[in-house]
Write an enzyme that holds these catalytic residues in place. Structure first.
Site, PDB file in Angstrom:
ATOM      1  N   GLU A  35       0.722  -1.406   0.055  1.00 53.63           N
ATOM      2  CA  GLU A  35       0.003   0.160   0.219  1.00 53.63           C
ATOM      3  C   GLU A  35       0.848   1.093  -0.182  1.00 53.63           C
ATOM      4  O   GLU A  35       0.517   2.325  -0.579  1.00 53.63           O
ATOM      5  CB  GLU A  35      -0.880   0.035   1.214  1.00 53.63           C
ATOM      6  CG  GLU A  35      -2.076  -1.111   1.055  1.00 53.63           C
ATOM      7  CD  GLU A  35      -2.751  -0.961  -0.046  1.00 53.63           C
ATOM      8  OE1 GLU A  35      -2.967   0.298  -0.643  1.00 53.63           O
ATOM      9  OE2 GLU A  35      -3.666  -1.862  -0.320  1.00 53.63           O
ATOM     10  N   GLU A  86      -5.423  -7.082  -8.398  1.00 52.66           N
ATOM     11  CA  GLU A  86      -6.647  -6.361  -7.767  1.00 52.66           C
ATOM     12  C   GLU A  86      -7.356  -5.484  -8.860  1.00 52.66           C
ATOM     13  O   GLU A  86      -6.699  -4.495  -9.199  1.00 52.66           O
ATOM     14  CB  GLU A  86      -6.264  -5.641  -6.528  1.00 52.66           C
ATOM     15  CG  GLU A  86      -7.662  -5.520  -5.953  1.00 52.66           C
ATOM     16  CD  GLU A  86      -7.330  -4.539  -4.217  1.00 52.66           C
ATOM     17  OE1 GLU A  86      -6.578  -5.080  -3.950  1.00 52.66           O
ATOM     18  OE2 GLU A  86      -7.885  -3.504  -4.169  1.00 52.66           O
TER      19      GLU A  86
END
Length: 664
Positions: free
Chosen positions: A180, A255
């Site tokens: 992230e 994703e």
């Protein structure tokens, strides 16, 4: 007419087949094949996106699972990616870790173990992936970063992989690297080394499960390159970068989608499933999320392949992305290979073709228009799509094919009467050629595979609001899941607890178990909170028995009209009735406790049970302690509606029992 290098004679033949203008697309395996197909998948987690699914009663829960995983039925997914729970808010809620603390191991918390087993039960060949979005605080040793001590983080992840096998007989195929903010090269190398040392060389590493930039490091670091099996990107916009291609590794959209699952969401999914390979050479696409099974008013409501957000009613919705997935997943399998001859249609849209190397061929065509295929991210550059005629010329080992099965989805945005995954009459292949008239916003599958099925069940029960009266005493001796039904932890972890020191009514309770802030990428609140109920509730009463375990500084609350959750929970408003172990109470208009509506002396202490009651009606709120009115008529102007909730002042141990909510 452009026939792409074919003879005028062939063009005349095609014109005679009532095609006033045609484009010919060659499909052949002469000269080699493209990349190996790795599958289509869904993602449970990141975070708590399957939370409500586990509370469905049968047969509805199994029906949802069949639509997701059962081969030749619905989405027939090839890949299931799950969150390795990290005790932290990771988008829509918190998933518990297998190790809350360094000396703590429990491989029965949460619901991802159950979900993986259910997926495997339906498809034994499904690929399983684990990825930590967050980590318990002890992993970071006081820092909001998990990689300063790579040996500790590696050990934490390895124990999850080993626990999956030891306690659930689950073989994890890939492990992702949390990215992230950034990744740690040393951590990846240590992880690869330790996997190999433990006999887990078959477990591949997906790095950095975020963007393509790790390719820059892999191209100059041979050991890093050898450690990574797949480069995974999030929301790549169907594009890759030259540096990633240079590594010669598998490229995945690890994703993607993350879009409201109406017809435009289905169009987004149709476009990227094809164009992730056409434009970006990506051989797997994984949807965030698998199933929208969390309160819809949390962030990214209904961003799943299908919707199952009402366990209290049993209602679920098989949304369009399920059938768009089936166009690819039911007619090709991991290990099949893309043809090199794939690409864009001349009037907009795209086509891919795959083969099993044994003579079977599957062609997937999409003609999604720009405005009907916008994903939530990244921005979609403008393009045009118009109706067109297309002919596919089969050469090489496909020249002997004489018939193709046909499946079609039509979005029909103008009539608002879509038709998804409809089986049409087979198409004859004449002189190696098959032709189609393609309208805008359609998906076709042409295939030699004959096993496709549009699975169905009787309609589930009708949709219904959350019950206006709900209670739970948490008296479950052997709960199937560590979470209490319908409670959605937003910060902190609330688990079933057996209080062995109690002999009275509070033996079985719900306990907040974290005492250290986790390592997370989002803004966890300083308080812990679990929400429940109907976001539209306005006037309601909440009652709960509470037990503080932290002397002097402890505190707990019950709440109503909680208006934010997920990654925005830190700024949640509402009406919060707090009592503290120092003998005081206050009432606040926010979770952070800055806007105080009332305060005073309560006489509350740690290690004693108290009953709190809160009633909010119109613009007035009142609270009771052990049945006695403690404060009344606090003025509440906003928010107008929201969930009920329980929680604690900080990351601290506390227990809750006999929860009841009544809404008007």
């Amino acid at each position: 007419m452009d026939c792409r290098g074919f003879s005028e004679f062939l063009c005349v033949l095609l014109l005679s087949a009532d095609l006033c203008c045609c484009q010919v697309y060659l499909l052949t395996d002469k000269g080699g094949l493209g990349r190996v197909f790795d599958g289509v998948g869904g993602l449970s987690g990141g975070g708590a996106t399957s939370r409500l699914l586990v509370n469905y009663e049968e047969p509805y829960r199994s029906q949802v699972l069949d639509y997701l995983f059962k081969p030749n039925f619905g989405a027939s997914l090839h890949i299931l990616k799950v969150e390795i729970g990290g005790d932290a808010q990771s988008t829509d809620g918190t998933e518990p870790s297998h190790m809350h603390y360094e000396n703590d191991e429990n491989y029965f918390r949460g619901y991802e173990w159950w979900l993986m087993k259910e997926a495997k039960k339906r498809n034994p060949n499904i690929t399983l992936i684990g990825l930590p979005w967050a980590f318990p605080g002890w992993v970071g040793h006081g820092k909001d970063w998990p990689y300063d001590f790579p040996d500790i983080t590696v050990s934490y992840v390895l124990k999850w992989i080993l626990g999956a096998k030891q306690y659930h007989d689950l073989d994890i195929d890939y492990i992702g690297i949390w990215n992230e903010r950034d990744f740690n090269v040393k951590y990846i190398k240590v992880l690869r080394s330790m996997l190999d040392a433990l006999g887990l060389s078959a477990v591949g590493i997906i790095a950095a499960d975020g963007d393509w930039k790790i390719a820059n490091f892999m191209n100059v670091d041979a050991k890093l390159n050898d450690s990574v099996e797949v480069i995974g990107a999030h929301y790549p916009g169907t594009r890759t970068v030259p540096e990633a291609l240079k590594t010669q590794k598998k490229l995945w959209s690890s994703e993607d989608y993350s879009t409201f699952n109406d017809e435009v969401g289905g169009g987004c999914w149709a476009r990227i499933l094809n164009q992730n390979y056409v434009n970006g050479h990506m051989t797997a696409t994984i949807s965030w999320n698998l199933v929208a099974s969390y309160y819809e008013d949390l962030p990214f409501g209904r961003d799943g392949l299908m919707t199952a957000e009402e366990p209290w009613s049993g209602n679920y919705v098989v949304d369009s992305p399920i059938w768009i997935t089936a166009h690819t997943s039911q007619f090709s399998q991991p290990g099949w290979t893309y043809l090199q001859t794939v690409g864009h249609l001349s009037q907009g849209g795209s086509y891919v073709a795959l083969t099993d190397g044994k003579g079977n061929l599957t062609i997937v065509i999409e003609t999604m228009s720009h405005e009907h295929s916008v994903c939530i991210r990244p921005p979609l550059p403008p393009f045009n799509v118009t109706s067109q005629n297309a002919s596919f010329l089969l050469k090489g080992s496909f020249a002997s094919i004489t018939e193709l099965q046909v499946w079609r989805s039509q979005f029909n945005f103008k009539t608002k009467k879509p038709s998804f995954f409809e089986k049409l009459s087979p198409l004859k292949v004449t002189n190696g050629s098959v032709s189609l008239k393609l309208a805008v916003d359609e998906v076709y599958t042409l295939t030699t595979i004959t096993t496709g099925t549009k699975g169905s069940y009787p309609a589930p029960p009708p949709s219904a609001r959350f019950p206006k009266t709900y209670s739970d005493n948490f008296n479950v001796r052997n709960p199937p899941f560590s979470e209490a039904p319908l409670f959605a932890d937003q910060t902190g972890v609330f688990e079933y607890y057996v209080n062995l020191s109690e002999t009275g009514p509070h033996v079985f309770t719900l306990r907040q178990v974290l005492t250290v802030r986790p390592v997370t990428w989002t803004a966890d609140a300083d308080q812990t909170i679990s929400v429940i109920g109907d976001y539209q509730w306005r006037d309601l009463s909440v009652t709960c028995d509470v037990f503080m375990e932290t002397m002097d500084k402890g505190g707990v609350f019950i709440a109503a009209r909680v208006d934010k959750g997920g990654q925005f929970v830190r700024s949640a408003g509402g009406v919060y009735f707090w009592v503290f172990a120092d003998g005081t109470y206050n009432v606040t208009n926010d979770l952070a406790g800055r806007s105080v509506l009332a305060e005073g002396h309560s006489g509350t202490r740690a290690n004693r049970w108290y009953t709190l009651s809160l009633t909010v009606k119109g613009q007035l709120a009142s609270g009771w302690l052990n049945g006695y009115l403690l404060w009344k008529n606090a003025v509440v102007l906003t928010p107008k509606n929201g969930w009920a909730a329980i929680g604690t002042k900080s990351f601290e141990l506390a227990q809750f029992d006999n929860f009841t909510v009544t809404a008007q």
